[in-house]
Scaffold this active site. Structure first.
Site, short mmCIF file in Angstrom:
data_model
loop_
_atom_site.label_atom_id
_atom_site.label_comp_id
_atom_site.label_asym_id
_atom_site.label_seq_id
_atom_site.Cartn_x
_atom_site.Cartn_y
_atom_site.Cartn_z
N GLN A 34 0.83 -1.20 0.00
CA GLN A 34 0.00 0.00 0.00
C GLN A 34 0.87 1.26 0.00
O GLN A 34 0.63 2.19 -0.77
CB GLN A 34 -0.90 -0.03 1.24
N HIS A 57 0.91 3.68 -3.55
CA HIS A 57 0.15 4.94 -3.54
C HIS A 57 0.99 6.13 -3.99
O HIS A 57 0.47 7.23 -4.12
CB HIS A 57 -0.49 5.19 -2.18
N LEU A 110 -5.96 -3.72 -10.84
CA LEU A 110 -5.37 -5.01 -10.49
C LEU A 110 -4.75 -4.98 -9.09
O LEU A 110 -4.68 -5.99 -8.41
CB LEU A 110 -4.31 -5.38 -11.53
N TYR A 111 -4.30 -3.78 -8.69
CA TYR A 111 -3.60 -3.63 -7.42
C TYR A 111 -4.55 -3.36 -6.25
O TYR A 111 -4.10 -3.04 -5.16
CB TYR A 111 -2.55 -2.52 -7.51
N HIS A 133 -7.30 -5.37 -1.22
CA HIS A 133 -7.87 -5.22 0.12
C HIS A 133 -8.19 -6.57 0.76
O HIS A 133 -8.43 -6.63 1.96
CB HIS A 133 -9.08 -4.30 0.06
N GLY A 184 0.45 -8.11 -13.95
CA GLY A 184 1.09 -7.19 -13.01
C GLY A 184 2.59 -7.16 -13.21
O GLY A 184 3.22 -6.10 -13.13
N SER A 221 4.77 -3.85 -13.68
CA SER A 221 5.63 -3.55 -12.56
C SER A 221 7.10 -3.47 -12.99
O SER A 221 7.80 -2.49 -12.70
CB SER A 221 5.38 -4.64 -11.51
C1 HEM Z 1 -5.20 -1.55 5.37
C2 HEM Z 1 -6.40 -1.20 5.08
C3 HEM Z 1 -6.81 -0.42 3.89
C4 HEM Z 1 -7.78 0.51 3.88
C5 HEM Z 1 -8.64 0.96 5.07
C6 HEM Z 1 -7.85 1.03 2.54
C7 HEM Z 1 -8.71 2.02 2.14
C8 HEM Z 1 -8.72 2.59 0.90
C9 HEM Z 1 -9.51 3.75 0.55
C10 HEM Z 1 -10.45 4.49 1.50
C11 HEM Z 1 -9.23 4.03 -0.74
C12 HEM Z 1 -9.80 5.18 -1.55
C13 HEM Z 1 -10.89 4.64 -2.39
C14 HEM Z 1 -11.71 5.69 -3.06
O1 HEM Z 1 -11.62 6.87 -2.73
O2 HEM Z 1 -12.48 5.25 -3.92
C15 HEM Z 1 -8.29 3.05 -1.22
C16 HEM Z 1 -7.78 3.00 -2.51
C17 HEM Z 1 -6.86 2.09 -2.95
N1 HEM Z 1 -6.29 1.08 -2.21
FE1 HEM Z 1 -6.64 0.68 -0.27
N2 HEM Z 1 -6.93 0.40 1.74
C18 HEM Z 1 -6.26 -0.49 2.52
C19 HEM Z 1 -5.25 -1.33 2.10
C20 HEM Z 1 -4.79 -1.45 0.80
C21 HEM Z 1 -3.75 -2.36 0.38
C22 HEM Z 1 -3.02 -3.35 1.27
C23 HEM Z 1 -3.58 -2.17 -0.94
C24 HEM Z 1 -2.59 -2.93 -1.80
C25 HEM Z 1 -1.73 -2.36 -2.57
C26 HEM Z 1 -4.49 -1.12 -1.37
C27 HEM Z 1 -4.61 -0.63 -2.65
C28 HEM Z 1 -5.42 0.42 -3.02
C29 HEM Z 1 -5.42 1.00 -4.34
C30 HEM Z 1 -4.59 0.56 -5.53
C31 HEM Z 1 -6.33 2.06 -4.29
C32 HEM Z 1 -6.66 3.04 -5.42
C33 HEM Z 1 -5.81 4.26 -5.29
C34 HEM Z 1 -6.10 5.29 -6.33
O3 HEM Z 1 -6.39 4.93 -7.46
O4 HEM Z 1 -6.01 6.48 -6.01
N3 HEM Z 1 -5.20 -0.71 -0.28
N4 HEM Z 1 -8.00 2.18 -0.21
#
Ligand code: HEM
Ligand SMILES: *[C@@H]1O[C@H](CO)[C@@H](O)[C@H](O)[C@H]1NC(C)=O
Ligand SMILES: *[C@@H]1O[C@H](CO)[C@@H](O)[C@H](O)[C@H]1NC(C)=O
Ligand SMILES: *[C@@H]1O[C@H](CO)[C@@H](O)[C@H](O)[C@H]1NC(C)=O
Ligand SMILES: *[C@@H]1O[C@H](CO)[C@@H](O)[C@H](O)[C@H]1NC(C)=O
Length: 600
Positions: free
Chosen positions: A215, A219, A398-399, A402, A538, A542
């Site tokens: 994560q 990001h 793909l990434y 969650h 991926g 990557s």
């Molecule tokens: C640990 C708990 C986690 C929480 C609470 C969480 C929460 C969130 C939230 C709130 C968003 C924004 C979604 C939106 O605004 O539509 C998000 C986006 C995203 N998360 Fe997580 N996430 C977590 C873990 C992870 C993990 C481990 C990954 C793996 C890489 C991940 C990958 C992503 C990706 C790729 C996005 C889209 C980002 C973007 O396009 O801006 N998340 N997540």
């Protein structure tokens, strides 16, 4: 009956948090579904059948027929399906992806030889870098607003790139001609395919240090600008360390110390932490309004999103300490250098460390390859490799991992559920950073597969699926073909599980109509942490993103870029273990992406 006041506060806090998370996700959601103006006036388009194979390009003619442009595909014929001689030979030499993957993940003697002999190892890396990156358009051709090549795809860098163009809007179904006219109900898909009943731990003992690395690392370049639309990014085309230093110059200046190249820090009991937000005037961190968070637990981090979770705070702290440590090393070598030069040189070193650790520790674990994956950028110098990269929106989808996230975590016998941790640093300052990191190390992450998506993150999944529909993603089989894998022939071949196959058949009707993300994470188990399709798609995105970084190019990749031999050495010897051990107060045992056997 009655609630003790503590429980009451907890219930209220949980409600506010769920609300906050939901708003975070649903802000401006209406924007995502605006209908793009359809100016075409097409009643029948033969290209909706995607007849061209081997990446031939379909053009519909005015008499409602089509031609496939087979240029540079090493194939010819109406549908570019007949290989030329050279294409035939090359295809014959190329191992089948599934077979190659099976070899690479088996403990064969040949890998031990390759790992032990540097020139063989370099040769293997050259093959991996080039064969993977050859699958990626460079320069990019597509973005999400047109189903054909545009110049904007390249020049308008607010767009995410697209690997496959969207299905044209005038086609009979979302997947072209196959499958239902309307997508299956998204809530039904989530409920029947993704929702977790009981936590399924991942195979391969993957831990939460890995989950938060994923994560924290990704990001920096997955930064969808939801205000503008799901096809746009706020970020840059790759590993720019903007998750540590800030994306904008204003953010970067807010967190710089302007002394000895360092970043601002706060000292607590002799340990360095990121500064408090109140001490960094004017910086915007994404703390949800309406949630009572004490000023003493709000911090100024390199990424406004990283206030969300203590695991992201922990990585931010470790990288902050590493940057400042590197500055000390550089200053000793070059006492005459000013703050500006120390800062920028340290940033180059940190970028090198990020790529080194990502390739050699993170990708190694992810792939489960038995050949050592090495960071050796010089092997692509003087080849056809292009040092240019853009982020593909399909890669962002793909990434979405969650499923890795467990419902809670145990730290020194105290259980914290995910909601207890949202926007909180309590687990870190109660137990100490080192204990928290050991806990990330010894708690298992979830399995990336069906029926394992925690309920807290369902809004994120739902929005992502709806966005993939708004952006007209082609189906999983189109992507399989694009990455030289044979398309799945049946739901059973995809899932290896009759029950799930029946569920998917009920939702999609035809295997070619299965959506991108749904296909990726319903595939049967393979020898890697993720399914074969995830690894084989991926992987190219990557590898391309990591090796196309400017620091890997011939004019950057030399000691002077990194402040001399000493700085270059830091990059070339970086590892996950060193990153943590050099920057923890004590107890850096077993630092790895797997749970140590003692805590299984
Ligand atoms: C640990 C708990 C986690 C929480 C609470 C969480 C929460 C969130 C939230 C709130 C968003 C924004 C979604 C939106 O605004 O539509 C998000 C986006 C995203 N998360 Fe997580 N996430 C977590 C873990 C992870 C993990 C481990 C990954 C793996 C890489 C991940 C990958 C992503 C990706 C790729 C996005 C889209 C980002 C973007 O396009 O801006 N998340 N997540
Ligand atoms: C080309 O593809 C179309 C549509 O898939 C198919 O109907 C046709 O038979 C193919 N033509 C040849 C020559 O393979
Ligand atoms: C990029 O494309 C979007 C959508 O067409 C447009 O709103 C934006 O102004 C473009 N940006 C640039 C820099 O051309
Ligand atoms: C996101 O898009 C909005 C609307 O076009 C724009 O005003 C804003 O500057 C963008 N944000 C970033 C950080 O690029
Ligand atoms: C765990 O908690 C116990 C009891 O509160 C404490 O004595 C011990 O030092 C803690 N261990 C660690 C590693 O923090």
């Amino acid at each position: 009956m009655y609630l003790r006041s503590m429980e009451l506060t907890k219930v209220r806090r949980t409600h506010v948090l769920v609300g906050a998370l939901a708003t975070l996700v649903w802000i401006n959601v209406a924007k995502d579904y605006r209908d793009y103006p359809v100016k075409t006036n097409v009643d029948h388009d033969p290209c909706c059948e995607f007849p061209c194979e081997n990446q031939g390009v379909c053009i519909s003619l005015k008499d409602k027929s089509y031609i496939c442009d087979c240029t540079n595909t090493e194939h010819y014929g109406t549908n570019c399906s007949t290989p030329t001689w050279i294409g035939w030979v090359r295809k014959g030499l190329q191992p089948d992806p599934a077979t190659l993957h099976a070899w690479l993940t088996q403990d064969l003697w040949v890998w031990r030889v390759v790992n032990a002999v540097p020139f063989l190892s370099d040769y293997a890396m050259k093959y991996i870098y080039l064969s993977r990156s050859d699958l990626i358009d460079s320069p990019v051709r597509f973005e999400s607003d047109h189903s054909y090549t545009t110049l904007d795809a390249y020049f308008n860098e607010t767009y995410y790139a697209r690997t496959l163009p969207p299905t044209p809007r005038h086609c009979p179904t979302p997947m072209g001609v196959v499958g239902p006219k309307e997508y299956p109900d998204v809530d039904e898909v989530i409920q029947k395919v993704f929702l977790r009943k009981t936590f399924i731990p991942g195979p391969f003992k993957t831990n939460l240090l890995f989950q938060y690395y994923a994560q924290h690392f990704t990001h920096q370049f997955f930064r969808t600008n939801y205000t503008k639309g799901p096809q746009f990014t706020k970020g840059n085309g790759g590993v720019d360390a903007s998750n540590i230093y800030g994306l904008t110059e204003s953010h970067r200046r807010h967190i710089r110390l302007f002394k000895d190249g360092k970043l601002k820090y706060r000292e607590v009991n002799g340990e360095h932490f990121p500064p408090l937000l109140k001490d960094v005037e004017g910086l915007d961190m994404e703390y949800p309004p309406g949630l009572p968070i004490p000023e003493e637990s709000k911090h100024a981090l390199g990424h406004p999103f990283y206030a969300l979770l203590p695991g992201l705070f922990a990585y931010s702290t470790i990288w902050l300490r590493e940057h400042n440590r590197v500055c000390d090393v550089l200053k000793e070598e070059h006492p005459h250098w000013d703050d500006e030069r120390l800062y920028h040189t340290a940033k180059l070193i940190i970028t090198g460390e990020i790529i080194k650790i990502t390739v050699e520790n993170y990708v190694q674990h992810l792939s489960q390859y038995k050949v050592n994956v090495k960071f050796r950028p010089h092997v692509v110098h003087n080849t056809r490799f292009q040092f240019h990269n853009r982020i593909n929106v399909e890669f962002d989808h793909l990434y979405h991992w969650h499923q890795l996230v467990p419902d809670g975590i145990t730290i020194n016998d105290t259980y914290y559920d995910l909601m207890d941790m949202a926007f909180s640093v309590k687990p870190i300052f109660t137990h100490g950073l080192d204990t928290f990191i050991q806990a990330l190390n010894s708690n298992r992450a979830g399995k990336m597969g069906p029926h394992n998506h925690g309920v807290v993150n369902v809004p994120v999944l739902k929005r992502m699926l709806l966005n993939s529909r708004a952006l007209r993603f082609q189906g999983i089989n189109s992507y399989r073909k694009r990455f030289k894998m044979s398309p799945f022939k049946s739901f059973e071949e995809l899932t290896g599980d009759q029950e799930l196959a029946d569920v998917l058949r009920g939702l999609y009707g035809h295997i070619d109509a299965v959506e991108f993300y749904v296909g990726l994470f319903t595939e049967h188990d393979g020898p890697s942490v993720m399914s074969l399709t995830v690894v084989n798609m991926g992987g190219p995105w990557s590898v391309k993103g990591l090796i196309a970084n400017p620091i890997c190019s011939p004019q950057y990749w030399k000691p002077s870029t990194f402040g001399g031999e000493k700085g270059f050495e830091i990059v070339n010897t970086a590892s996950l273990e060193k990153l943590f051990c050099r920057n923890m107060k004590s107890k850096c045992q077993n630092i790895d992406f797997v749970v140590p056997d003692s805590s299984l």
